[in-house]
Write a protein that holds these residues in place. Structure first.
Motif, short mmCIF file in Angstrom:
data_model
loop_
_atom_site.label_atom_id
_atom_site.label_comp_id
_atom_site.label_asym_id
_atom_site.label_seq_id
_atom_site.Cartn_x
_atom_site.Cartn_y
_atom_site.Cartn_z
N ASP A 175 80.84 41.72 53.53
CA ASP A 175 79.40 41.81 53.27
C ASP A 175 78.85 40.58 53.88
OD1 ASP A 175 78.49 43.99 51.19
OD2 ASP A 175 80.78 43.53 50.82
N GLY A 208 83.55 52.57 57.15
CA GLY A 208 82.12 52.45 56.74
C GLY A 208 81.43 51.38 57.47
N ASP A 209 80.24 51.41 57.83
CA ASP A 209 79.57 50.56 58.48
C ASP A 209 78.02 50.72 58.45
OD1 ASP A 209 78.62 48.76 60.46
OD2 ASP A 209 78.99 49.93 62.29
N SER A 210 77.28 49.63 57.86
CA SER A 210 75.87 49.69 57.64
C SER A 210 75.27 48.91 58.77
CB SER A 210 75.55 49.31 56.24
OG SER A 210 75.56 47.94 55.77
N SER A 211 75.93 47.99 59.65
CA SER A 211 75.50 46.93 60.62
C SER A 211 75.35 47.73 62.01
CB SER A 211 76.41 45.85 60.49
OG SER A 211 75.82 44.89 61.43
N ALA A 245 74.34 43.88 55.27
CA ALA A 245 75.08 44.80 55.84
C ALA A 245 76.42 44.46 55.37
CB ALA A 245 75.03 44.42 57.35
N HIS A 246 77.26 45.83 55.64
CA HIS A 246 78.50 45.72 55.12
C HIS A 246 79.56 46.48 56.05
CE1 HIS A 246 77.67 49.63 53.37
NE2 HIS A 246 79.02 49.89 53.74
#
Length: 316
Positions: free
Chosen positions: A110, A165-168, A245-246
């Protein structure tokens, strides 16, 4: 020495002790004691005093630290049972960490401030001669940019971990990490304990704790600071996607994980800019044949078959 009015005052520098202080000199004398030094705050003049002093520090916490037990982390990822955590840590800006993880472990990074840069190296925890191969990581999936379902491969044709998983969306598999020479030239310092440590220097320290040396360190990948190839072939800086972001991964084999949280080599800032990095890991299961990514392409299918064959032969 005393006078009729009490203890004699110590004369200011440059004034004879026998002379009474002038009005101006009196105003220049300090009105408070200097702040106590760290040495003054600790009593370690005997074994017993040192023991009592050390025990008095129990329960104190720092801003950058591993949480022990991991379930004590104040930043447990959403939807994860704290009791399932096997690793929880906040890595300082310019810091590093390392851990051995079992097959199937879920690993999450994170970036709370938008300034972290997680440089990552992976080794087979059972046979460290097998390690992350960045060229194969780009070649086998026919994709140079890291994202969901992207495998991180070794030179043995096995999948070490995969991004789940990727929010960046801002990552890099081209540049590797910084070196001492690079940081000395850009920032004037590259010491691991200094204000601008290099990623390579920190990896050397982390690797040494597992019997590995500088020669064992391959190129790394990094998360949270993006790089893209421009039309003319140049590497273009994209920077961060912003705070909170994570990235999540799953370990497909037993892993030795090395992480250096340092400024990216292409960061255009003249200052050494990097923020804290949170790391959490919890027990899970490796990718199975029923999951779409197992057979997403012929190349990935073969890599997963290689991985499963290796693990099953060792009873993992």
């Amino acid at each position: 020495m005393t006078t009729q009015d009490g203890p004699a005052a110590i004369a200011p520098h440059g004034q004879h002790p026998a002379e009474p202080p002038t009005e101006n000199a009196a105003r220049q004398q300090p009105t408070a004691r200097p702040a106590a030094s760290v040495r003054d705050l600790h009593l370690t003049d005997s074994v017993r005093s040192a023991r009592d002093d050390a025990r008095a520090q129990d329960g104190q916490a720092g801003e950058w630290m591993p949480y022990l037990p991991a379930s004590a982390s104040p930043h447990c990822p959403p939807g994860v049972d704290p009791a399932a955590l096997v690793w929880a840590e906040t890595v300082a800006p310019g810091g590093y960490t390392h851990k051995v993880l079992a097959r199937g472990t879920r690993l999450r990074f994170d970036d709370p401030t938008g300034d972290a840069c997680a440089h990552l190296l992976l080794f087979n925890a059972l046979e460290p001669v097998e390690r992350l191969n960045v060229a194969d990581t780009q070649k086998i999936p026919w994709q140079a940019y890291l994202g969901v379902d992207h495998p991180l491969l070794s030179g043995e044709g096995r999948i070490m971990a995969v991004v789940t998983g990727d929010s960046s969306g801002r990552h890099d598999a081209f540049c590797g990490t910084t070196t001492d020479a690079w940081n000395e030239r850009k920032y004037g310092d590259a010491r691991p304990e200094g204000p601008s440590p290099s990623g390579r220097g920190l990896f050397v320290k982390a690797a040494a704790k597992h019997g590995l040396s500088r020669r064992d360190l391959p190129p790394s990948v990094s998360f949270f600071q993006g790089v893209r190839v421009e039309a003319d072939g140049a590497l273009g800086w994209r920077g961060s996607a912003g705070p909170d972001a994570h990235v999540e991964l799953v370990a497909e084999i037993p892993l030795l994980v090395l992480v250096a949280n340092v400024a990216h080599p292409l960061d255009p800032s003249p200052d050494y800019v990097v923020g804290p990095l949170r790391v959490h890991a919890w027990r899970g299961i490796a990718t199975g044949p029923d999951e779409p990514r197992f057979t997403a392409t012929p190349e990935l299918h073969r890599a997963y078959l290689n991985t499963v064959d290796y693990c099953e032969a060792r009873g993992l």
